[in-house]
Design an enzyme around this catalytic site. Structure first.
Site, mmCIF file in Angstrom:
data_model
loop_
_atom_site.group_PDB
_atom_site.id
_atom_site.type_symbol
_atom_site.label_atom_id
_atom_site.label_comp_id
_atom_site.label_asym_id
_atom_site.label_seq_id
_atom_site.Cartn_x
_atom_site.Cartn_y
_atom_site.Cartn_z
ATOM 1 N N ASP A 135 6.353 -57.221 30.221
ATOM 2 C CA ASP A 135 5.368 -56.606 29.328
ATOM 3 C C ASP A 135 4.256 -57.619 29.092
ATOM 4 O O ASP A 135 4.427 -58.811 29.356
ATOM 5 C CB ASP A 135 6.028 -56.182 28.009
ATOM 6 C CG ASP A 135 5.251 -55.066 27.302
ATOM 7 O OD1 ASP A 135 4.149 -54.720 27.783
ATOM 8 O OD2 ASP A 135 5.740 -54.551 26.289
ATOM 9 N N CYS A 194 -11.458 -67.422 25.207
ATOM 10 C CA CYS A 194 -10.939 -67.447 23.842
ATOM 11 C C CYS A 194 -9.438 -67.225 23.949
ATOM 12 O O CYS A 194 -8.981 -66.307 24.615
ATOM 13 C CB CYS A 194 -11.564 -66.339 23.001
ATOM 14 S SG CYS A 194 -10.794 -66.199 21.370
ATOM 15 N N CYS A 202 -13.534 -50.370 20.518
ATOM 16 C CA CYS A 202 -14.761 -49.813 21.078
ATOM 17 C C CYS A 202 -15.222 -50.314 22.448
ATOM 18 O O CYS A 202 -14.766 -51.341 22.932
ATOM 19 C CB CYS A 202 -15.911 -49.996 20.102
ATOM 20 S SG CYS A 202 -15.513 -49.584 18.434
ATOM 21 N N CYS A 227 -6.825 -61.663 15.247
ATOM 22 C CA CYS A 227 -8.111 -61.705 15.950
ATOM 23 C C CYS A 227 -9.198 -61.216 14.992
ATOM 24 O O CYS A 227 -9.017 -60.219 14.308
ATOM 25 C CB CYS A 227 -8.072 -60.792 17.170
ATOM 26 S SG CYS A 227 -9.664 -60.644 17.988
ATOM 27 N N CYS A 270 -5.785 -66.122 19.469
ATOM 28 C CA CYS A 270 -4.597 -65.449 18.937
ATOM 29 C C CYS A 270 -3.307 -66.147 19.390
ATOM 30 O O CYS A 270 -2.252 -65.939 18.808
ATOM 31 C CB CYS A 270 -4.586 -63.964 19.268
ATOM 32 S SG CYS A 270 -4.979 -63.568 20.953
ATOM 33 N N CYS A 275 -12.671 -63.144 25.842
ATOM 34 C CA CYS A 275 -11.365 -62.776 25.292
ATOM 35 C C CYS A 275 -10.303 -62.754 26.397
ATOM 36 O O CYS A 275 -10.399 -61.981 27.355
ATOM 37 C CB CYS A 275 -11.494 -61.392 24.654
ATOM 38 S SG CYS A 275 -9.912 -60.667 24.204
HETATM 39 S S1 SF4 Z 1 -8.407 -63.975 19.321
HETATM 40 FE FE1 SF4 Z 1 -7.235 -63.142 21.073
HETATM 41 S S2 SF4 Z 1 -7.684 -60.949 21.096
HETATM 42 FE FE2 SF4 Z 1 -9.241 -61.957 19.810
HETATM 43 S S3 SF4 Z 1 -10.971 -62.382 21.158
HETATM 44 FE FE3 SF4 Z 1 -9.686 -64.221 21.153
HETATM 45 S S4 SF4 Z 1 -8.256 -63.928 22.876
HETATM 46 FE FE4 SF4 Z 1 -9.193 -61.943 22.441
#
Ligand code: SF4
Length: 465
Positions: A348, A440, A7, A385, A443, A239
């Site tokens: 990629d 963040c 979103c 995530c 992941c 993120c």
């Molecule tokens: S876990 Fe990865 S995809 Fe999710 S908010 Fe954190 S950096 Fe972004």
């Protein structure tokens, strides 16, 4: 590639054609969600909304936009794995104390707990979204002023949210205390606008003003803009995947241009990979910038080795493995004259399941590439995530269960290099002024910026029990 944002939001206040401006704003944000779109408008007395499945262009036409009259509007484009018109935002609720519309990007990680508690107290839910939990908390709050109701509700929710709400006479904007999802404010004439990405401002001729700060609450009404905080514990954890994959190259986040960030990631990747090849090519669209940066630093020509068919939707919208593989074939084509007889360095942005990478490597080899070296401009994705991104479970993340060498073998590449966590932080851990800005990276590292609840719904499982 092949992960999906859940979103995107847009809002505007003080414009005579607020709905049309929102339509254009959502159009610019379409890459963040293609499954549904909606706009709610206020004429100062009542809120009216239109929403539907599909792209913004599928949902709205001139007649529908003409029927949405008012000076304030909010909109939403949606990607989730769950369907149902009721789940498409903005959510709109009417009550004797007034109406409330909500557009939310992100994921509330304690939504299941809160929903259970609210149901025990008599609440009846109309949708399967975590956003409705917030609406109930706001409406049930004992405070009189909307601002205080919202602050009270936000003190109970945890997770990621870039939030735009609207009543008959004001816009209310909030960013979660960790600032996980991007949100900024712009101005067009005397009207204020708010968007998930700054690329939305160009199309409507708006000027970017600033990012919404983590833990900030902003009210915009006919008296102007009022800024305050609802949380003092803000900790900047934007993120990282916004820079790597989700955002459009012409957007800026925290003073960093996305194209520039990706190019720098490619340059750092070239240093770390240190491999030989004849041509560098990027997987369109999100890896083009990093491939250009890679080529510049490696001193190897950048070529258009892969072409994207623009009339096919995103690969992962299709649920089965077989259909996903078919989707890649429909979506990408190799440029035989470019790759034939060449050692191709294919850049990629990420590997999720490995399926897409395997198909592209095979496609390049079938087109005559003598070697395919895969270079990924982010570290191995080893953790799911919980903040609004469709990034599978541990089981589905190939890097969670396989070594780099095993992944190389599975995708059929001649070599495989991932960018290091340190390399990534070196590039995007600082803003344009060189100041540290938190990220963040959960992941990649497993270090989540918030607590994780046992029943935290993954975004694609967001249909709550
Ligand atoms: S876990 Fe990865 S995809 Fe999710 S908010 Fe954190 S950096 Fe972004």
């Amino acid at each position: 590639m092949s992960i999906n944002e859940v979103c995107s939001v847009f809002g505007i206040w003080g414009h005579p054609d607020a709905a049309r401006m929102t339509y254009y704003g959502l159009h610019s944000l379409q890459h963040r969600g293609q499954e549904g779109a909606g706009i709610v408008v206020t004429d100062g007395e009542r809120l009216k909304g239109i929403k539907g499945d599909g792209l913004v262009n599928d949902v709205f036409d001139e007649k529908k936009l003409d029927s949405l009259k008012g000076n304030g509007a909010i909109g939403h484009v949606r990607y989730t794995g769950k369907s149902g018109i009721e789940n498409i935002q903005p959510l709109l609720f009417h009550s004797s104390s007034g109406s409330l519309a909500l557009s939310h990007s992100g994921n509330l990680i304690n939504a299941n707990d809160l929903k259970h508690q609210l149901e025990m107290q008599g609440s009846i839910f109309q949708t399967n979204t975590d956003t409705e939990v917030l609406a109930h908390l706001i409406k049930r709050s004992g405070y009189l002023a909307t601002k205080d109701k919202v602050k009270n509700a936000l003190s109970m929710v945890k997770g990621a949210y870039a939030l735009i709400m609207m009543t008959e006479n004001e816009l209310i904007i909030a960013q979660d205390p960790n600032g996980l999802r991007p949100l900024s404010i712009g101005k067009v004439g005397d009207a204020y606008c708010v968007a998930s990405e700054t690329c939305a401002y160009d199309l409507i001729g708006a000027e970017y003003i600033r990012d919404v700060e983590p833990g900030e609450l902003i009210i915009i009404n006919d008296d102007g803009i009022h800024e305050e905080r609802f949380s003092l514990s803000g900790s900047n954890a934007m993120c990282t995947m916004e820079y790597v994959y989700f955002s459009r190259p012409d957007s800026d986040i925290r003073g960093i241009n996305i194209h520039t960030a990706r190019k720098k990631l490619g340059k750092q990747l070239a240093i770390e990979a240190n491999i030989e090849g004849d041509v560098v090519t990027g997987v369109p669209d999100s890896s083009i910038s990093s491939a250009i940066g890679f080529a510049e630093t490696a001193g190897i020509p950048y070529e258009l080795g892969l072409i994207k068919n623009r009339y096919v939707g995103r690969t992962f919208i299709k649920p089965t493995q077989e259909l996903r593989e078919q989707g890649v074939k429909m979506k990408l084509s190799p440029v035989r004259r470019v790759v034939e007889g060449k050692r191709v360095i294919m850049v990629d942005d990420s590997i999720v399941r490995g399926t897409t990478s395997r198909r592209i490597v095979r496609m390049l080899k079938e087109a005559g590439a003598t070697e395919v070296h895969v270079c990924i401009s982010s570290p191995p994705m080893t953790n799911p995530c919980f903040y609004g991104i469709d990034v599978s479970t541990h089981e589905e993340l190939i890097a969670s269960n396989h070594s780099v060498e095993e992944i190389r073998e599975i995708i059929g590449a001649d070599s495989l290099t991932f960018l290091s966590v340190e390399g990534m932080m070196k590039v995007i851990g600082k803003d344009d002024l060189g100041k540290n800005c938190g990220q963040c990276m959960a992941c990649f590292t497993g270090e989540y910026p918030t607590e994780i609840f046992p029943d935290t719904p993954l975004p694609y499982e967001k249909e709550m029990k």
